[in-house]
Motif scaffolding. Structure first.
Motif, PDB file in Angstrom:
ATOM      1  N   LEU A 211       0.831  -1.210   0.000  1.00 27.07           N
ATOM      2  CA  LEU A 211       0.000   0.000   0.000  1.00 27.07           C
ATOM      3  C   LEU A 211       0.864   1.258   0.000  1.00 27.07           C
ATOM      4  N   VAL A 212       1.956   1.227   0.755  1.00 30.24           N
ATOM      5  CA  VAL A 212       2.881   2.356   0.761  1.00 30.24           C
ATOM      6  C   VAL A 212       3.487   2.545  -0.634  1.00 30.24           C
ATOM      7  N   ARG A 213       3.854   1.429  -1.268  1.00 37.67           N
ATOM      8  CA  ARG A 213       4.400   1.521  -2.631  1.00 37.67           C
ATOM      9  C   ARG A 213       3.379   2.141  -3.583  1.00 37.67           C
ATOM     10  N   MET A 214       2.120   1.703  -3.460  1.00 34.15           N
ATOM     11  CA  MET A 214       1.073   2.256  -4.323  1.00 34.15           C
ATOM     12  C   MET A 214       0.893   3.760  -4.103  1.00 34.15           C
ATOM     13  N   HIS A 215       1.018   4.180  -2.841  1.00 29.56           N
ATOM     14  CA  HIS A 215       0.910   5.612  -2.533  1.00 29.56           C
ATOM     15  C   HIS A 215       2.040   6.383  -3.210  1.00 29.56           C
ATOM     16  N   ARG A 216       3.249   5.853  -3.117  1.00 33.12           N
ATOM     17  CA  ARG A 216       4.407   6.569  -3.644  1.00 33.12           C
ATOM     18  C   ARG A 216       4.493   6.525  -5.167  1.00 33.12           C
ATOM     19  N   GLU A 217       4.169   5.376  -5.742  1.00 32.34           N
ATOM     20  CA  GLU A 217       4.402   5.177  -7.170  1.00 32.34           C
ATOM     21  C   GLU A 217       3.145   5.316  -8.024  1.00 32.34           C
ATOM     22  N   GLU A 218       1.982   5.123  -7.434  1.00 32.61           N
ATOM     23  CA  GLU A 218       0.746   5.146  -8.218  1.00 32.61           C
ATOM     24  C   GLU A 218      -0.227   6.227  -7.762  1.00 32.61           C
ATOM     25  N   GLY A 219       0.190   7.014  -6.769  1.00 29.38           N
ATOM     26  CA  GLY A 219      -0.649   8.126  -6.337  1.00 29.38           C
ATOM     27  C   GLY A 219      -1.851   7.733  -5.505  1.00 29.38           C
ATOM     28  N   LEU A 220      -1.853   6.566  -4.913  1.00 25.80           N
ATOM     29  CA  LEU A 220      -2.967   6.157  -4.054  1.00 25.80           C
ATOM     30  C   LEU A 220      -3.023   7.076  -2.838  1.00 25.80           C
ATOM     31  N   SER A 221      -4.137   7.759  -2.662  1.00 24.65           N
ATOM     32  CA  SER A 221      -4.282   8.692  -1.544  1.00 24.65           C
ATOM     33  C   SER A 221      -5.061   8.050  -0.406  1.00 24.65           C
ATOM     34  N   PHE A 222      -4.663   8.367   0.811  1.00 30.20           N
ATOM     35  CA  PHE A 222      -5.326   7.869   2.016  1.00 30.20           C
ATOM     36  C   PHE A 222      -6.079   8.998   2.741  1.00 30.20           C
ATOM     37  N   LYS A 223      -6.282  10.100   2.039  1.00 32.55           N
ATOM     38  CA  LYS A 223      -6.928  11.235   2.703  1.00 32.55           C
ATOM     39  C   LYS A 223      -8.373  10.931   3.103  1.00 32.55           C
ATOM     40  N   ASN A 224      -9.010  10.007   2.402  1.00 28.11           N
ATOM     41  CA  ASN A 224     -10.392   9.672   2.750  1.00 28.11           C
ATOM     42  C   ASN A 224     -10.489   8.421   3.620  1.00 28.11           C
ATOM     43  N   VAL A 225      -9.340   7.907   4.076  1.00 31.84           N
ATOM     44  CA  VAL A 225      -9.329   6.695   4.903  1.00 31.84           C
ATOM     45  C   VAL A 225      -9.474   7.058   6.374  1.00 31.84           C
ATOM     46  N   VAL A 226     -10.339   6.331   7.059  1.00 28.98           N
ATOM     47  CA  VAL A 226     -10.464   6.400   8.514  1.00 28.98           C
ATOM     48  C   VAL A 226     -10.242   4.971   9.020  1.00 28.98           C
ATOM     49  N   SER A 227      -9.303   4.782   9.927  1.00 31.14           N
ATOM     50  CA  SER A 227      -8.972   3.426  10.351  1.00 31.14           C
ATOM     51  C   SER A 227      -9.166   3.234  11.848  1.00 31.14           C
ATOM     52  N   TYR A 228      -9.509   1.990  12.187  1.00 33.13           N
ATOM     53  CA  TYR A 228      -9.663   1.567  13.585  1.00 33.13           C
ATOM     54  C   TYR A 228      -8.895   0.260  13.754  1.00 33.13           C
ATOM     55  N   ASN A 229      -7.901   0.288  14.628  1.00 36.68           N
ATOM     56  CA  ASN A 229      -7.120  -0.929  14.835  1.00 36.68           C
ATOM     57  C   ASN A 229      -7.807  -1.890  15.786  1.00 36.68           C
ATOM     58  N   LEU A 230      -7.458  -3.140  15.636  1.00 42.51           N
ATOM     59  CA  LEU A 230      -8.095  -4.203  16.408  1.00 42.51           C
ATOM     60  C   LEU A 230      -7.762  -4.160  17.890  1.00 42.51           C
ATOM     61  N   ASP A 231      -6.498  -3.861  18.227  1.00 41.92           N
ATOM     62  CA  ASP A 231      -6.092  -4.127  19.603  1.00 41.92           C
ATOM     63  C   ASP A 231      -4.806  -3.392  19.976  1.00 41.92           C
ATOM     64  N   GLU A 232      -4.489  -3.466  21.259  1.00 41.02           N
ATOM     65  CA  GLU A 232      -3.244  -2.935  21.800  1.00 41.02           C
ATOM     66  C   GLU A 232      -2.979  -3.622  23.140  1.00 41.02           C
ATOM     67  N   TYR A 233      -1.719  -3.875  23.397  1.00 40.09           N
ATOM     68  CA  TYR A 233      -1.339  -4.426  24.705  1.00 40.09           C
ATOM     69  C   TYR A 233      -1.682  -3.418  25.801  1.00 40.09           C
ATOM     70  N   TYR A 234      -1.913  -3.959  27.006  1.00 37.42           N
ATOM     71  CA  TYR A 234      -2.196  -3.081  28.142  1.00 37.42           C
ATOM     72  C   TYR A 234      -1.457  -3.607  29.381  1.00 37.42           C
ATOM     73  N   PRO A 235      -0.710  -2.744  30.058  1.00 36.32           N
ATOM     74  CA  PRO A 235      -0.392  -1.365  29.687  1.00 36.32           C
ATOM     75  C   PRO A 235       0.704  -1.323  28.622  1.00 36.32           C
ATOM     76  N   MET A 236       0.729  -0.236  27.865  1.00 34.95           N
ATOM     77  CA  MET A 236       1.731  -0.100  26.812  1.00 34.95           C
ATOM     78  C   MET A 236       1.860   1.366  26.413  1.00 34.95           C
ATOM     79  N   GLU A 237       3.068   1.906  26.514  1.00 36.56           N
ATOM     80  CA  GLU A 237       3.339   3.264  26.067  1.00 36.56           C
ATOM     81  C   GLU A 237       3.311   3.312  24.543  1.00 36.56           C
ATOM     82  N   PRO A 238       2.733   4.338  23.954  1.00 44.28           N
ATOM     83  CA  PRO A 238       2.587   4.371  22.489  1.00 44.28           C
ATOM     84  C   PRO A 238       3.903   4.418  21.729  1.00 44.28           C
ATOM     85  N   ASP A 239       4.986   4.912  22.354  1.00 41.75           N
ATOM     86  CA  ASP A 239       6.260   4.987  21.644  1.00 41.75           C
ATOM     87  C   ASP A 239       7.167   3.796  21.930  1.00 41.75           C
ATOM     88  N   SER A 240       6.685   2.823  22.709  1.00 42.46           N
ATOM     89  CA  SER A 240       7.469   1.609  22.955  1.00 42.46           C
ATOM     90  C   SER A 240       7.657   0.848  21.649  1.00 42.46           C
TER      91      SER A 240
END
Length: 651
Positions: A79-108
């Motif tokens: 997807l990153v390649r498509m953005h860089r080489e084919e102009g795929l834009s993510f400006k209309n994308v809204v994403s929700y991730n499945l999960d995260e460890y707890y506790p967990m610092e976001p920059d870990s």
């Protein structure tokens, strides 16, 4: 014995399919099998990109549910390649991730926040306000409130247009562990031990893996308009079979996807090996009975019925869906003899070829009698663990054996083990009044770092020390086997040297160092690790470098005489019908292999990445080799103490 109504229905369905010439299907979820995870990931990325563009053309946001872990990495890279080489834009994308460890610092480095930024968000034009993940730093009293709000936000956005999933070894989707109900919602859960054990390698030990996580619920996943689940490697094969062919059960949460009207499993050929259409394709549809398929069917039937191959009867074949095999290839007697001989011909005590012998039915050539052999070991102990008996035979039988350790293996050395070695060096120098040398400065720097360590990543000095420990152990093993010092090569491939489980992509410099060594040795035989369970794992990356080097060197004249043999690690063996060379080991040879493994003292006790398997490496190796020998014996061949098995790779 009475047959249940459901069984009657199932049998009638099978008969109906047979009567109209349709293949029987055991799969309850559409499942697409790809030759490689790379091809599969590209197909998924194209589907996501098409959806993003379609929604953008409609002037609508594209609501994506995203997953983490190793499975979707290549999807995100594409997807990153498509953005860089084919102009795929993510400006209309809204994403929700499945999960995260707890506790967990976001920059870990273990955080899924950081994972998503490094793998996708930082490389595309998605607005920072458009991606959402569960919070690993929430106060405990706010978690329930957050989970309700997370689901409500997804619902108000119109629901998920597309949900990308991986699958855990126990069948979990998101972090919905076995026991999760089909109507479960976003919540804080306690991680299953097997899930934590599988993550132990990433965290540098089981004790460092969080015990809890916040996960999107099964209900939210099933409410997505489209669901695609990814699975790579044979370690996922059994749980994939259960999810795709088994009953819907909370014991395998991925099986809930059978109730979804638009769910698809995208898997590679390794994750597909337990599916009925792959394991026993004759039970699904008419097949072409070539030699390999006949061997697969006969060994499958022999093991299923617990009968040696030479005792299988026409009735055994007929009763198990192989009547067309008999019709096209003669009686069971003829088939049994053919397969028995094929298996017998794989067994050899001369892995480098037997001089002055008829090699018509031997797995290796007799000439040249003394071969140049190059053994590639991804880590500094894979050679002795995976093929120690064969390694020893090649040396004892007079071949010119070289061993190449592809990576330093430094991250697998515990901090206290490194400290012990550094204290010895410092004390040694002090005792003999040796000072002012670079080695002492290196050890002092590393010692100081470990004493005050407050980061997950080792410093270059510590990595150097840990690498020296692994190198010393590898040298000791090579000397124990009888390989001269000048035939031991340490490649220290650059992709590995990050100090963490997360490695750099394979680069041209990695391929170059491998190609240069092959060109230097000009081997008649190459042995390499054939463990491809994890497409991003060290073994697979090391093989990718070898494969690229071999293709680069193919025009060289000596390559016409080079045969490549693949071995497996301590975890799993080749399927019996795949094995092309099996090297038997006597009890004494098994013990000698064990002593060779013992040379790797830093890996013997309390291995950093032990996972849920508490056995030491020598135990895993011995039990795997004994199981291979037993398999041959169960099929009616000679009873050996142990066996190491290999498959030949062809250019």
């Amino acid at each position: 014995m009475t047959v249940s109504s459901k069984q009657n229905d199932d049998m009638q369905a099978v008969n109906d399919l047979v009567s109209i010439g349709q293949p029987i299907t055991y799969e309850k979820i559409p499942t697409h099998i790809y030759a490689s995870s790379k091809d599969a990931s590209k197909a998924v990325a194209i589907e996501i990109a098409d959806l993003i563009r379609k929604k953008a053309a409609e002037g609508k946001p594209c609501i994506l549910g995203l997953a983490t872990g190793s499975s979707p990495k290549t999807v995100y890279a594409e997807l990153v390649r498509m953005h860089r080489e084919e102009g795929l834009s993510f400006k209309n994308v809204v994403s929700y991730n499945l999960d995260e460890y707890y506790p967990m610092e976001p920059d870990s480095i273990y955080s899924y926040h950081r994972f998503m930024k490094e793998q996708l968000f930082d490389h595309v034009d998605i607005p920072t306000t458009h991606y959402h993940l569960p919070g690993g730093t929430l106060p405990a009293q706010r978690i329930q409130e957050f989970c309700k709000a997370y689901e409500q936000e997804i619902e108000e956005a119109g629901g998920l247009d597309f949900q990308l999933l991986g699958i855990g070894g126990n069948g979990h989707i998101g972090f919905n562990e076995p026991g999760s109900l089909i109507n479960s919602h976003t919540r804080l859960i306690t991680l299953d031990h097997s899930t934590r054990a599988a993550a132990a390698a990433e965290f540098g030990g089981l004790h460092k893996v969080p015990r809890k996580a916040i996960t999107m619920g099964v209900t939210t996943i099933l409410n997505a308009k489209r669901v695609v689940l990814l699975a790579w490697g044979e370690r996922k094969a059994a749980v994939i079979k259960g999810a795709v062919e088994g009953e819907v059960t909370e014991k395998n949460p991925a099986s809930y996807l059978q109730t979804h009207g638009n769910a698809t499993f995208i898997i590679d050929q390794h994750a597909a090996v337990e599916l009925t259409r792959i394991k026993s394709p004759w039970a699904v549809d008419a097949i072409e009975w070539d030699d390999q398929m006949i061997k697969k069917a006969a060994t499958f039937l022999s093991l299923l019925l617990k009968k040696p191959i030479l005792k299988l009867t026409d009735k055994d074949y007929n009763d198990n869906g192989m009547s067309d095999l008999l019709a096209s290839h003669g009686s069971s007697y003829d088939i049994n003899i053919k397969v028995f001989n094929q298996l017998q011909h794989t067994i050899t005590g001369w892995p480098g070829g037997k001089p002055n012998a008829d090699d018509t039915n031997r797995p290796e050539r007799k000439e040249p009698a003394r071969k140049r052999v190059l053994i590639f070991s991804p880590h500094p102990d894979d050679d002795i663990i995976s093929m120690g008996g064969t390694f020893q035979r090649l040396v004892d039988q007079g071949h010119d054996v070289h061993v190449a350790y592809q990576t330093s293996g430094n991250i697998a050395v515990a901090d206290d083990e490194a400290s012990r070695f550094m204290e010895f060096v410092v004390d040694y120098n002090n005792k003999f009044n040796i000072a002012g040398n670079d080695a002492l400065a290196l050890f002092e720097e590393a010692k100081s770092f470990l004493k005050n360590k407050d980061t997950e990543t080792d410093s270059p000095a510590v990595r150097a020390v840990k690498g020296l420990i692994r190198r010393g152990e590898a040298k000791a093993t090579a000397r124990f086997v009888g390989v001269p010092d000048e035939n031991v090569h340490f490649l220290d491939m650059p992709f590995y040297e990050t100090g963490t489980i997360q490695k750099k992509p394979l680069g041209p410099e990695d391929v170059e160092v491998v190609a240069n060594l092959i060109d230097q040795v000009k081997p008649h035989q190459i042995y390499a690790a054939g463990d491809f369970a994890d497409p991003h794992g060290t073994h697979k990356v090391c093989w990718d470098a070898i494969e690229a080097a071999l293709k680069k060197l193919k025009p060289k004249a000596y390559m016409n005489e080079c045969w490549v043999w693949l071995y497996r690690g301590a975890w799993a063996e080749w399927e019996i019908h795949e094995i092309e060379m099996a090297v038997p080991m006597s009890p004494d040879q098994v013990l000698k292999k064990r002593y060779g493994i013992f040379k790797h003292q830093s890996q013997k006790d309390g291995v950093v990445f032990q996972g849920e398997d508490s056995r030491e490496f020598w135990q895993r190796a011995e039990e795997r080799n004994a199981a291979t020998a037993k398999l041959y014996n169960d099929l009616g061949l000679a009873d050996y103490q142990a066996m190491e098995a290999f498959v030949r790779w062809h250019f």
